[in-house]
Scaffold this active site. Structure first.
Site, mmCIF file in Angstrom:
data_model
loop_
_atom_site.group_PDB
_atom_site.id
_atom_site.type_symbol
_atom_site.label_atom_id
_atom_site.label_comp_id
_atom_site.label_asym_id
_atom_site.label_seq_id
_atom_site.Cartn_x
_atom_site.Cartn_y
_atom_site.Cartn_z
ATOM 1 N N GLU A 1 -29.101 -26.731 12.048
ATOM 2 C CA GLU A 1 -28.034 -25.766 11.810
ATOM 3 C C GLU A 1 -28.681 -24.417 12.136
ATOM 4 O O GLU A 1 -29.453 -23.890 11.339
ATOM 5 C CB GLU A 1 -27.554 -25.801 10.364
ATOM 6 C CG GLU A 1 -26.408 -24.843 10.125
ATOM 7 C CD GLU A 1 -25.984 -24.793 8.657
ATOM 8 O OE1 GLU A 1 -24.769 -24.658 8.402
ATOM 9 O OE2 GLU A 1 -26.852 -24.866 7.766
ATOM 10 N N ASP B 1 -30.360 -28.206 7.316
ATOM 11 C CA ASP B 1 -29.528 -27.137 6.790
ATOM 12 C C ASP B 1 -30.257 -25.799 6.907
ATOM 13 O O ASP B 1 -31.450 -25.698 6.586
ATOM 14 C CB ASP B 1 -29.211 -27.442 5.319
ATOM 15 C CG ASP B 1 -28.363 -26.375 4.667
ATOM 16 O OD1 ASP B 1 -27.221 -26.174 5.113
ATOM 17 O OD2 ASP B 1 -28.854 -25.734 3.710
#
Length: 711
Positions: free
Chosen positions: A387, A351
């Site tokens: 990401e 993330d």
């Protein structure tokens, strides 16, 4: 406070490590003056049994060995030292701290308790220390034994170019599943149960990408509204599986997680974890003191140079971990290796990965984090997916990660959405995205599977909502619809939200088929968001992070339309997995590899002629076709043999009027079979069309044809 039963112990490994005689405790607290180990009664976790001052200190690690302490013991730390927020020091011995290396955590944070190192109502805010004991409001760390019978567990090791990733929430997947026993719904055991695994197998999934399963905190502002942090992007413990997904209590989540992984591996399905190492649940200078902040604030977090009281934040969550610090980097790397070696996971999706690679403040391909990952022999055998963005300066880095990484390709998502919505001037970029995004990845020496393609994910509209809403509808989040993205590249097909209009419903179904079919014929690694294969809706909510309820959970009660779409998705996945030309490892060359009768890639206009450079620049080019030559694919298989498969011809028409395509002349193939036509229902096609034959492609639809390889 000296304890005669305390042995010196060892500074490594960090955390609580038990053996047949007792447990070794080791915790890093570089600037602390003293560290206390607190043991609690397993039968009554509120009762503190012993408080032991750790007298040994090696390399800023406080450590000691306690004979007789076994697996299942509950513990926490208190770190004593200066409380000087102005210079970034936040020691407060009144606050019980969770071990950053705890393998399991038991109990919840009482958000109304004295978990802040200051009194929230004090005029000085965090500058004045609060000496109230927080133990009653903080969960306990759990001593976990090392035993688990993995038996013949073997990671599937599915190559990325043959992978289909399914992004899914552990609880939401089975919370409403009628075939999963009620007592298992929403748990690790439920996720690994035969009915749940059967759906994944029937769909053709090769890997599940689990939304965060590290122990996490419900945000105070959500708790005040009666909402919860459903997605889990608020980590408390980087080694501890989230306890709310376990059937049992106090450490059993470790065993249950392992059993789930073992069941998925037995079904040939890999487990990828969505991991949140970019920030923690401790927030900014006004956030709670639960673990890292109270142990070594200046090591673990990025602080503002001019004002160390405050946190440098590239995540939008109050703080950012400082992976330029050796101890913080060690924490992250130790955690990653633990999940691979001890929990048998097969990869990670990071993330806001740009935050981890800021060295010190800007993204650096040679950052300490990326270098550490690159050389690690344990991480070398698992999948790494970034990401590739965060909220900091110059934070959008799609295409910038190193060679061993794959990336969520946000540019793919945006252009595919816009193309099928009918936007102009997209032909050229659409060409790149359909064929693996060579413009982003090839120049850096990366392979075609560096691109993880997706149209939807947990964050944003579901596939059904993408074609049903022009605007977000997040009122249920109680933020006056201010949260969530405003620019979604969505189109409601003529009515906002639910409708009974058969023409609009038919168009929406066709658009869903277009988007899913496009994803599954694109080069790269396809990722499907859980529930999209069944037409999941969130009522237009594009930020359902705070809904642990039926808004987020998968609905397994399928009507005729949803069953038909599920059948279509299964058929498209089967087509992808059977066609070598859709599983390429190398980028296209536009030539004739290995004496192939066809180019490996060619683009055509509706009149059957190859596209020219001028054609790509036409702003209204919404109807294009591409041919994937499969008779001699320029990549050998694992044994060095040449790969042969069918050639595919894909006709796309994003125009609002029908277009008749003329097939290429006989040099490209004498006869083609229609496999898929998204303008129709989900039934298979079998009609054949000769070279230069006409193929009508309805408005906003896609047709796929095949030609057997010349063997």
């Amino acid at each position: 406070m000296a304890d005669e039963t305390l042995w010196p112990g060892r500074p490594h490994p960090l955390g609580a490590t038990c053996d047949d005689e007792g447990t070794n405790f080791a915790v890093y607290a570089r600037e602390a003056d003293a560290v206390d180990l607190c043991l609690f009664d397993p039968a009554d976790p509120a009762r503190e049994l012993r408080r032991v001052r750790l007298t040994e200190r090696t390399g800023h690690v406080w450590h000691g060995y306690l004979p007789g302490v076994k697996a299942g013991a509950l513990y926490g730390y208190r770190a004593h030292g200066p409380y000087e927020p102005e210079v970034g020091l936040r020691y407060d011995g009144a606050k019980l701290l969770v071990d950053p290396y705890a393998r399991a955590i038991s109990g919840e944070v009482d958000l109304a308790g004295p978990i802040f190192a200051y009194r929230p109502d004090a005029p000085e805010q965090d500058l004045a220390m609060d000496d109230r004991d927080s133990a009653a409001a903080v969960p306990r760390s759990v001593v976990v034994g090392g035993g688990f019978d993995w038996g013949d567990d073997r990671p599937p090791r599915t190559p990325l170019h043959r992978s289909l990733i399914y992004e899914v929430h552990v609880k939401g997947f089975t919370a409403r599943h009628p075939e999963v026993p009620p007592e298992l719904r929403g748990t690790y055991a439920g996720f690994g149960s035969p009915p749940a695994v059967a759906h994944l197998q029937r769909l053709g999934v090769t890997a599940v990408e689990l939304l965060p399963v590290h122990e996490y905190l419900d945000d105070p502002f959500l708790h005040a509204k009666g909402l919860t942090n459903y997605w889990g992007y608020s980590t408390l413990g980087f080694f501890a599986p989230e306890q709310r997904y376990a059937r049992g209590s106090r450490g059993e989540q470790v065993t249950e997680f392992r059993e789930m992984v073992k069941a998925l591996h037995a079904a040939g399905i890999e487990v990828i974890l969505d991991v949140v190492y970019n920030h923690t649940c401790e927030g900014n200078h006004l956030g709670p003191t639960l673990s890292l902040k109270g142990l070594d604030n200046r090591s673990y977090y990025r602080l503002v140079d001019e004002s160390p009281r405050h946190y440098w934040d590239a995540t939008g969550c109050g703080n950012s971990l400082d992976t330029t610090n050796p101890q913080t980097l060690k924490l992250v790397m130790d955690s990653l290796r633990y999940w691979v070696e001890e929990m048998h996971v097969d990869g990670f999706r990071f993330d806001l990965a740009v935050t981890l690679a800021r060295d010190p403040e800007l993204f650096d391909e040679a950052s300490r984090f990326l270098v550490a990952v690159h050389q690690d022999p344990v991480l070398e055998r698992v999948k790494l997916i970034s990401e590739p963005w965060d909220l900091g300066p110059d934070g959008y880095k799609v295409g910038a990660f190193p060679v061993r990484w794959s990336e969520w390709n946000g540019k793919y998502r945006d252009v595919v959405r816009r193309f099928w919505k009918g936007d102009e001037e997209l032909a050229s970029e659409m060409g790149y995205r359909l064929t693996g995004s060579a413009d982003l990845y090839e120049g850096a020496g990366r392979k075609i599977y560096a691109s993880v393609n997706f149209v939807t994910a947990h964050d944003g509209f579901t596939l059904r909502d993408l074609v049903s809403f022009d605007h977000k509808h997040n009122e249920a989040n109680l933020e006056e619809n201010r949260d969530g993205a405003d620019d979604n590249h969505s189109w409601n097909c003529g009515a906002e939200g639910e409708t009974d209009d058969p023409a609009i419903l038919a168009l929406r179904d066709r658009q869903m088929r277009n988007l899913m079919a496009t994803l599954l014929v694109s080069q790269g690694v396809p990722m499907i968001a859980a529930g999209d294969e069944m037409g999941k809706t969130q009522g237009g909510n594009n930020n359902a992070y705070c809904h642990d309820d039926e808004l987020s959970w998968l609905d397994w009660s399928l009507d005729e339309r949803r069953r038909a779409f599920l059948a279509f998705v299964r058929r498209m996945v089967k087509l992808r997995m059977e066609q070598p030309v859709l599983q390429r490892r190398r980028f296209f060359r536009g030539g004739h590899p290995w004496d192939s009768s066809l180019k490996d890639l060619a683009w055509f206009r509706p009149d059957g002629s190859e596209m020219t450079e001028e054609d790509w620049q036409k702003p209204f080019a919404r109807s294009v076709a591409f041919l994937l030559g499969g008779d001699q694919i320029a990549t050998p298989d694992e044994r060095g043999e040449r790969i042969m498969g069918d050639s595919l011809l894909v006709l796309l028409n994003a125009w609002h009027e029908p277009v008749t395509y003329v097939l290429p002349d006989v040099d490209w193939g004498q006869e083609w079979q229609v496999l898929v036509d998204t303008a129709g229902a989900s039934e298979e096609k079998h009609e054949h069309v000769k070279a230069r034959g006409a193929v009508p492609v309805e408005a906003r639809s896609l047709v796929i044809l095949s030609r057997p390889a010349d063997r």
